[in-house]
Design an enzyme around this catalytic site. Sequence first.
Site, PDB file in Angstrom:
ATOM      1  N   CYS A 117       0.829  -1.202   0.000  1.00 27.63           N
ATOM      2  CA  CYS A 117       0.000   0.000   0.000  1.00 27.63           C
ATOM      3  C   CYS A 117       0.870   1.262   0.000  1.00 27.63           C
ATOM      4  CB  CYS A 117      -0.989  -0.042   1.166  1.00 27.63           C
ATOM      5  SG  CYS A 117      -2.336   1.155   1.008  1.00 27.63           S
TER       6      CYS A 117
ATOM      7  N   HIS B 267      -3.574  -5.101   0.547  1.00 27.80           N
ATOM      8  CA  HIS B 267      -3.074  -5.469   1.872  1.00 27.80           C
ATOM      9  C   HIS B 267      -3.059  -6.985   2.049  1.00 27.80           C
ATOM     10  CE1 HIS B 267      -2.738  -1.592   4.049  1.00 27.80           C
ATOM     11  NE2 HIS B 267      -3.577  -1.185   3.111  1.00 27.80           N
TER      12      HIS B 267
ATOM     13  N   GLU C  27      -1.509  -8.697   4.135  1.00 28.32           N
ATOM     14  CA  GLU C  27      -1.504  -9.061   5.560  1.00 28.32           C
ATOM     15  C   GLU C  27      -2.910  -9.160   6.145  1.00 28.32           C
ATOM     16  OE1 GLU C  27      -2.325  -4.772   5.982  1.00 28.32           O
ATOM     17  OE2 GLU C  27      -1.188  -6.010   4.558  1.00 28.32           O
TER      18      GLU C  27
END
Length: 242
Positions: A115, A216, A218
């Site tokens: 990001c 993202h 994660e």
Amino acid sequence: MAKPLIGISTYLEDDTRWGVWRLPAALLPAGYHQLVQRAGGLAALLPPDGAPGAADEAVARLDGLVIAGGPDVRPARYGAEPHPRTGPPALARDAWELALIAAALDRGLPLLGICRGLQLLNVLLGGTLHQHLPDVVGHPHHAGPPGQFARHEVTSVPGTLTARLLPTPVSVPTYHHQAVDRVAPDLTPSAHTADGTVEALEFTEPRPFALAVQWHPEAGDDDRLMRALVGAAGGAAPVPAA
């Protein structure tokens, strides 16, 4: 065999509360270090450090580097005036992460930008950003409500590293209101959304593992990008051509 040591950049917040304490804190959502651990790496958090040479010294001890998501990049970094919707600058974090990226590129250290990490890579190498993406694409769907990720589909560009790692369109977690405008000269877009937003960047000329994505990973359960980073950090052979 020792696990590759993967550094992850962090936030630096002036006023954070936990338990009975309210203090400045270096912090990061747990999804980042958990993703590194799932992918077989050993995670080390890298809070901003303004000491001369600190980024070079940190990178010299790492096997790989992740630049995490976070606040908007200061527009002055790419020669722009702030948009009314651009957030307050994180000056220490901007300086630290740009120095980390530069040191990683200089050493050929495996690098994954997430990001904000994609945006910083583009800015460092001479690119610019859209400061408020809904003004450009006409919708707000690259982010959910405050504190909630949206999802959208990302399609890789054939022939790129991103396509070798993600060969078919994937649904990804997303939360951003800024995005790549002018792509830096040494970079090439390697994934897009249906509205044309650049969703991944990599280098035009082959080099050691370096990739950045606007979404993202994660916040999801797809470990392929991080496994590729950890593999490169551990000395694995490059991802073969498709």
